[in-house]
Design a protein around this motif. Structure first.
Motif, PDB file in Angstrom:
ATOM      1  N   LYS A  22      -7.473   6.588   4.131  1.00  0.00           N
ATOM      2  CA  LYS A  22      -6.363   7.445   3.700  1.00  0.00           C
ATOM      3  C   LYS A  22      -5.692   8.083   4.916  1.00  0.00           C
ATOM      4  CE  LYS A  22      -5.213  11.275   0.649  1.00  0.00           C
ATOM      5  NZ  LYS A  22      -5.722  12.259  -0.312  1.00  0.00           N
ATOM      6  N   GLU A  64      -7.142   5.626  -1.104  1.00  0.00           N
ATOM      7  CA  GLU A  64      -7.171   7.078  -1.286  1.00  0.00           C
ATOM      8  C   GLU A  64      -8.591   7.606  -1.469  1.00  0.00           C
ATOM      9  OE1 GLU A  64      -3.158   5.998  -3.298  1.00  0.00           O
ATOM     10  OE2 GLU A  64      -5.130   5.112  -3.208  1.00  0.00           O
ATOM     11  N   GLN A  82       2.662   6.915   7.178  1.00  0.00           N
ATOM     12  CA  GLN A  82       3.670   7.542   6.322  1.00  0.00           C
ATOM     13  C   GLN A  82       4.382   8.668   7.063  1.00  0.00           C
ATOM     14  OE1 GLN A  82       1.011   8.496   3.082  1.00  0.00           O
ATOM     15  NE2 GLN A  82       1.805   6.827   1.809  1.00  0.00           N
ATOM     16  N   GLU A  98       0.876  -1.177   0.000  1.00  0.00           N
ATOM     17  CA  GLU A  98       0.000   0.000   0.000  1.00  0.00           C
ATOM     18  C   GLU A  98       0.906   1.218   0.000  1.00  0.00           C
ATOM     19  OE1 GLU A  98      -3.300   0.062  -0.190  1.00  0.00           O
ATOM     20  OE2 GLU A  98      -3.800  -2.017   0.248  1.00  0.00           O
ATOM     21  N   GLY A  99       0.333   2.388   0.139  1.00  0.00           N
ATOM     22  CA  GLY A  99       1.163   3.587   0.212  1.00  0.00           C
ATOM     23  C   GLY A  99       1.913   3.839  -1.075  1.00  0.00           C
ATOM     24  N   ARG A 100       3.111   4.404  -0.930  1.00  0.00           N
ATOM     25  CA  ARG A 100       3.957   4.733  -2.076  1.00  0.00           C
ATOM     26  C   ARG A 100       5.135   3.774  -2.137  1.00  0.00           C
ATOM     27  NH1 ARG A 100       4.363   9.694   0.697  1.00  0.00           N
ATOM     28  NH2 ARG A 100       2.400  10.785   0.511  1.00  0.00           N
ATOM     29  N   LEU A 101       5.811   3.762  -3.264  1.00  0.00           N
ATOM     30  CA  LEU A 101       7.008   2.929  -3.390  1.00  0.00           C
ATOM     31  C   LEU A 101       8.097   3.357  -2.422  1.00  0.00           C
ATOM     32  CD1 LEU A 101       7.270   2.516  -7.266  1.00  0.00           C
ATOM     33  CD2 LEU A 101       6.539   0.800  -5.596  1.00  0.00           C
ATOM     34  N   SER A 102       8.074   4.630  -2.021  1.00  0.00           N
ATOM     35  CA  SER A 102       9.127   5.168  -1.167  1.00  0.00           C
ATOM     36  C   SER A 102       8.876   4.948   0.327  1.00  0.00           C
ATOM     37  CB  SER A 102       9.283   6.668  -1.421  1.00  0.00           C
ATOM     38  OG  SER A 102       8.069   7.337  -1.120  1.00  0.00           O
ATOM     39  N   ASP A 103       7.740   4.317   0.697  1.00  0.00           N
ATOM     40  CA  ASP A 103       7.486   4.088   2.122  1.00  0.00           C
ATOM     41  C   ASP A 103       7.311   2.601   2.411  1.00  0.00           C
ATOM     42  OD1 ASP A 103       4.709   3.345   1.821  1.00  0.00           O
ATOM     43  OD2 ASP A 103       4.179   5.452   1.722  1.00  0.00           O
TER      44      ASP A 103
END
Length: 156
Positions: free
Chosen positions: A119, A113, A126, A70-75
């Motif tokens: 969200k 989202e 995050q 879930e979330g972003r690739l960076s987290d």
């Protein structure tokens, strides 16, 4: 801004499990999730499945296969369960041996989202991960193989 601290749920050789505790609240984020769904007839099967995953993770470690990205690739935000379910429990999987359980709810939209409550749970994790990384940089947080060491109360 809200003050939040890291709360230890279970320390183990294979996985140490934490949750977040907002100082203004009487329950941790994970306890709020449990309170919402433990007695629910409608979501009993989904809740039981998530509880079984957490028990398995506590015994064997937080392997990627137990989580849905879930979330972003960076987290590091992930969700339980990886199987088909109406419920989602959002977590920070920092490694195979360190897991932070967040809050969650019923996923009735295509993506988290699209649901402001879900969200919000993801954004909390995050933002907390960002604060953890800042703490690692300034030395107020120490990350070992199996634990997070800090006396910080984080401003989220």
């Amino acid at each position: 801004m809200s003050e939040v601290e890291l709360y230890l749920i279970q320390e183990g050789e294979n996985c140490t499990i934490y949750t977040l505790q907002f100082l203004r609240d009487s329950e941790s984020e994970f306890e709020k999730f449990v309170s919402k769904f433990i007695g629910s007839a409608e979501y009993r099967e989904d809740y039981t499945r998530i509880a079984a995953f957490i028990s398995r993770i506590a015994r064997s470690g937080a392997s990627e296969r137990y989580f849905r990205p879930e979330g972003r690739l960076s987290d590091s935000v992930v969700a339980l369960p990886v199987t088909i379910s109406k419920l989602r429990l959002y977590c920070l999987r920092l490694s195979d041996k360190i897991l932070i359980l967040g809050n969650g709810g019923v996923k009735s939209t295509r993506t988290y989202e699209e649901d402001s409550t879900l969200k919000g749970y993801v954004m909390t994790l995050q933002n907390f991960e960002r604060l953890l990384k800042e703490g690692l940089t300034d030395g107020s947080v120490i990350l070992t193989e199996t634990a997070i060491e800090t006396d910080n109360i984080f401003e989220l």
